[in-house]
Design a protein around this motif. Structure first.
Motif, PDB file in Angstrom:
ATOM      1  N   THR A 112     -39.840  35.516  64.405  1.00  0.00           N
ATOM      2  CA  THR A 112     -40.304  35.089  66.008  1.00  0.00           C
ATOM      3  C   THR A 112     -39.960  33.712  65.157  1.00  0.00           C
ATOM      4  N   MET A 113     -40.629  32.935  63.558  1.00  0.00           N
ATOM      5  CA  MET A 113     -39.982  31.238  64.161  1.00  0.00           C
ATOM      6  C   MET A 113     -39.275  30.961  64.014  1.00  0.00           C
ATOM      7  N   ASN A 114     -37.901  31.941  63.836  1.00  0.00           N
ATOM      8  CA  ASN A 114     -36.696  31.788  63.731  1.00  0.00           C
ATOM      9  C   ASN A 114     -36.239  31.487  64.875  1.00  0.00           C
ATOM     10  N   ALA A 115     -36.925  32.606  66.078  1.00  0.00           N
ATOM     11  CA  ALA A 115     -36.984  32.022  67.860  1.00  0.00           C
ATOM     12  C   ALA A 115     -37.142  30.846  68.223  1.00  0.00           C
ATOM     13  N   LEU A 116     -38.394  30.590  66.949  1.00  0.00           N
ATOM     14  CA  LEU A 116     -38.848  29.231  68.188  1.00  0.00           C
ATOM     15  C   LEU A 116     -38.611  28.047  67.191  1.00  0.00           C
ATOM     16  N   ALA A 117     -37.805  27.990  66.356  1.00  0.00           N
ATOM     17  CA  ALA A 117     -37.496  27.038  65.890  1.00  0.00           C
ATOM     18  C   ALA A 117     -36.149  26.583  66.097  1.00  0.00           C
TER      19      ALA A 117
END
Length: 186
Positions: free
Chosen positions: A134-139
């Motif tokens: 999720t963090m990678n998708a938002l970054a």
């Protein structure tokens, strides 16, 4: 024929109501508007994440920023160590999307491993360990890309769309209660 069409319509209405509810819930907890909520939901669902879970994880993050005396607490210290500000110049908490993308950008730059997992758990609680995708998708502009995808897919329904979805759900509940009232009366 007709039964299949009716079932498809009911399923479509159900999905619309569920989507509106999800956007409303995200907005209630995170303070996001409907389109920001749609972008978050699209980004999270796009990597198989738990959209409903992000609200609890963000609550853990926010609750850990400062203690009752206004001193940095667990997540506040971790954010400060990462060089992430969580308040604006007026001392107000930054918007959830801004805070999330700042955290995501920092986490995406870290290699996967124990240190990153420890940090995500410190920030978001026990379930934080599951937020890497999720963090990678938002970054790195990922939230903006998800916002465009939500628009392209017709999922950015705006405040009016969410309000209509909620009103429709309430109307269905009223009809169900009227039916129950008729059944009880007879």
């Amino acid at each position: 024929g007709v039964a299949a069409l009716g079932a498809a319509m009911v399923a479509s209405i159900d999905q619309t109501v569920k989507w509106g509810d999800q956007l409303d819930s995200l907005g209630d907890v995170l303070g996001t508007n409907a389109d920001e909520s749609a972008a978050l939901a699209v980004a999270i669902r796009g990597v198989g994440g738990d959209v409903d879970g992000i609200t609890g994880q963000m609550a853990k993050l926010v609750n850990g920023l400062e203690d009752g005396n206004g001193k940095l607490s667990t997540s506040g210290k971790a954010l400060t160590d990462l060089g992430i500000a969580f308040k604006d110049t007026n001392g107000q908490l930054l918007p959830a999307t801004e805070l999330l993308t700042s955290v995501a950008d920092k986490l995406a730059a870290m290699p996967d491993g124990l240190e990153k997992t420890r940090l995500m758990t410190e920030l978001f609680g026990k379930s934080g360990k599951d937020l890497s995708d999720t963090m990678n998708a938002l970054a790195n502009g990922g939230l903006d890309q998800a916002a465009q995808k939500a628009k392209d897919f017709g999922l950015a329904i705006g405040e009016e769309g969410v309000a209509k979805s909620i009103a429709f759900k309430k109307g269905i509940a009223d009809v169900q209660m009227m039916g129950q009232g008729l059944a009880v009366t007879f």
